[in-house]
Design an enzyme around this catalytic site. Structure first.
Site, mmCIF file in Angstrom:
data_model
loop_
_atom_site.group_PDB
_atom_site.id
_atom_site.type_symbol
_atom_site.label_atom_id
_atom_site.label_comp_id
_atom_site.label_asym_id
_atom_site.label_seq_id
_atom_site.Cartn_x
_atom_site.Cartn_y
_atom_site.Cartn_z
ATOM 1 N N LYS A 75 0.844 -1.202 0.000
ATOM 2 C CA LYS A 75 0.000 0.000 0.000
ATOM 3 C C LYS A 75 0.877 1.250 0.000
ATOM 4 O O LYS A 75 1.946 1.263 0.639
ATOM 5 C CB LYS A 75 -0.901 -0.049 1.244
ATOM 6 C CG LYS A 75 -1.995 1.008 1.280
ATOM 7 C CD LYS A 75 -2.905 0.792 2.496
ATOM 8 C CE LYS A 75 -3.982 1.844 2.621
ATOM 9 N NZ LYS A 75 -4.862 1.650 3.774
ATOM 10 N N SER A 118 -9.725 1.686 2.845
ATOM 11 C CA SER A 118 -8.883 2.408 1.921
ATOM 12 C C SER A 118 -7.829 1.570 1.204
ATOM 13 O O SER A 118 -7.218 2.059 0.263
ATOM 14 C CB SER A 118 -8.165 3.526 2.684
ATOM 15 O OG SER A 118 -7.317 2.969 3.686
ATOM 16 N N SER A 150 -9.959 -0.648 6.990
ATOM 17 C CA SER A 150 -9.384 -0.511 5.644
ATOM 18 C C SER A 150 -8.686 -1.734 5.084
ATOM 19 O O SER A 150 -8.320 -1.735 3.916
ATOM 20 C CB SER A 150 -8.403 0.654 5.625
ATOM 21 O OG SER A 150 -9.115 1.833 5.417
HETATM 22 N N1 GLN Z 1 -13.168 4.120 6.221
HETATM 23 C C1 GLN Z 1 -12.606 4.533 7.468
HETATM 24 C C2 GLN Z 1 -12.197 5.970 7.359
HETATM 25 O O1 GLN Z 1 -12.435 6.541 6.340
HETATM 26 C C3 GLN Z 1 -11.465 3.660 7.815
HETATM 27 C C4 GLN Z 1 -10.267 3.926 7.026
HETATM 28 C C5 GLN Z 1 -9.114 3.097 7.416
HETATM 29 O O2 GLN Z 1 -9.237 2.074 8.061
HETATM 30 N N2 GLN Z 1 -7.967 3.595 7.052
HETATM 31 O O3 GLN Z 1 -11.658 6.533 8.259
#
Ligand code: GLN
Length: 485
Positions: free
Chosen positions: A72, A148, A172
């Site tokens: 990532k 994400s 995410s």
């Molecule tokens: N979707 C969640 C957010 O937007 C979690 C994102 C994540 O785990 N990085 O904060």
């Protein structure tokens, strides 16, 4: 035979038997990318050759003999750009490796430039908030991958990566794994070093594996877990051999079903898939009981206070001075050139969602609101953790859907941040409580989109996740299904 379609453990066997050479794997991945990348867009940077010396396995302990991994874009890779898919980090070349990357190299995993798409700074649930544009779901190119870590999940699902790393702050790893029909594991907070992970919310972030099956997840966990003096929040506790949990049975396993996760808002097809999982595991001797996690309803608001507060503080370092992008159109005659540079660099460098979170986070931390929002959220966070502690006194694990729905259409939720935030309603609590969780495929909707099953366990009990997930996986065929290209 297409090596790109295999799991890491299948490839390891072939390498050991000398049926293939390490270079064949990357060759096969490149062939696969040639046909698939332009449709899925899971990678943001792929180099045609590894940086000098990196094609060779660097380790003497080369059990993994050069199997490449996708990473990532928020995990630092020395010599390869790491930009969190944000314009503000444009051109940022980390001078060091994240601890997880160093560990992978030491075990002989090949670190090529295979950086995957993500929501900017991991802010999002769909991988649409990336300065490179969205990644497309391999099962339906009109749908999102989840986020994400959507790039990592999509590359694994479409066989453009053997395995991948993601990061999980509120879901995410698990939610995109669920949307793309692959396995995603979020370790216990402190199990895996965060050194070299560009911080979103430091009390919630964890790096973890995204893989084609549970065995590969266990293999990767063995490599990346463990204490790191460079991360003061990493736990100094022994790391078990996770592969020893493979092949266990679930007879007598005590599983809790939290009633708050099976209510309105849960898609009917997701619910049906979960009911089938429950019956399947019951037939194998697992014991189910409904429980209550009464503070679940506060998880989303508490998360969006704590996560944005920490993000606003972490993102303060990106000011045009030290890293990446600096605005050029500065006003030379202004009284305060420095402020002009800060404002324009941040104003042009951050995307819309990053700005929204910086403003929200700054607000909840500001004088007069700190007690009312931030401090209160911390207290409720403890209540959420206590709920889990209570349940784990009696149960080995908790089972829930990973997300209330399957993958939604690209652009469907971009105008409605609140609706987007609800995609993580089932994953966020685990981060607030610091507990580990895994998402594995457990079915498909009539339209052919994957459904994910989430298993949660008490801190440092990833073995239970692997045990239960592997047992279920091995008696089903879901993980073998592949999207068509
Ligand atoms: N979707 C969640 C957010 O937007 C979690 C994102 C994540 O785990 N990085 O904060």
């Amino acid at each position: 035979m297409e090596l790109a379609k295999l799991t890491a453990h299948e490839i390891i066997k072939k390498l050991k038997n000398k049926e293939i050479a390490a270079s064949d794997i990357m060759h096969s991945l490149r062939n696969r990318m040639a046909g698939v990348h332009s449709k899925v867009r899971g990678y943001v940077r792929v180099s045609s050759s590894a940086k000098s010396g990196r094609t060779e396995v660097e380790s003497k302990n080369s059990g993994l003999m050069g199997i490449p991994i996708a990473i990532k874009d928020n995990i630092c890779t020395q010599g390869y750009n790491t930009e969190c898919c944000s314009k503000i980090l444009e051109g940022f070349l980390p001078p060091y490796d994240a601890t997880v990357v160093r560990k992978l190299k030491e075990q002989g995993v090949a670190i090529f430039e295979l950086k995957t798409n993500m929501d900017e700074f991991a802010f999002g649930s769909s991988t649409e908030n990336s300065c490179f544009g969205p990644t497309h779901n391999p099962w339906d190119l009109d749908c999102v991958t989840g986020g994400s870590s959507g790039g990592s999940a999509a590359c694994v699902a479409s066989d453009q990566a053997i395995w991948a790393l993601g990061s999980d702050t509120g879901g995410s790893i698990r939610q995109p794994a669920s949307f793309c029909g692959v396995v995603g594991l979020k370790p216990t907070y402190g199990r895996v070093s965060r050194y070299g992970l560009i911080a979103f919310a430091s009390s919630l972030d964890q790096i973890g594996p995204i893989t084609k099956d549970v065995e590969d997840s266990a293999l990767l966990m063995n490599i990346i877990s463990g204490h790191d003096p460079l991360d003061s929040t990493s736990a100094d506790t022994e790391v078990p051999d996770y592969t020893r949990s493979l092949g266990s049975d679930v007879k007598g396993l005590k599983i809790a079903l939290p009633k708050e996760y099976f209510i309105e808002g849960l898609d009917q097809e997701v619910k049906t898939a979960l009911d089938q999982v429950i019956n399947h595991l019951k037939a194998k001797g697992a014991i189910f009981k409904e429980v209550s996690l009464p503070h679940t309803k506060y998880a989303v608001p508490v998360y969006y206070i704590i996560a944005t507060a920490e993000a606003s503080s972490n993102l303060a370092r990106f000011d045009g001075v030290q890293y990446g992008f600096r605005a050029k159109n500065l006003e030379p005659r202004t009284q305060n050139l420095l402020i002009d540079m800060y404002k324009k660099s941040r104003g042009h460098g951050f995307g819309e969602e990053a700005k929204r979170r910086i403003i929200l986070g700054t607000f909840v931390l500001s004088h007069g609101y700190y007690d009312a929002y931030y401090l209160r959220a911390l207290k409720v966070r403890t209540l959420i953790k206590n709920d889990f502690d209570q349940v784990f006194k009696e149960f080995d694990c908790v089972i829930t859907p990973t997300s209330p729905t399957v993958a939604f259409k690209i652009k469907e939720r971009t105008d409605d941040p609140l609706k987007m935030y609800l995609s993580d309603i089932y994953t966020i609590s685990a981060n607030l409580a610091g507990i580990p969780g895994i998402s594995i495929p457990c079915g498909f909707t009539k339209k052919g989109l994957p459904v994910g099953l989430q298993i949660l366990a008490k801190p440092f009990n990833e073995e239970v996740l692997i045990k239960a997930a592997h047992n279920y996986e091995q008696s089903t065929e879901w993980h073998k299904m592949k999207p068509e290209f």
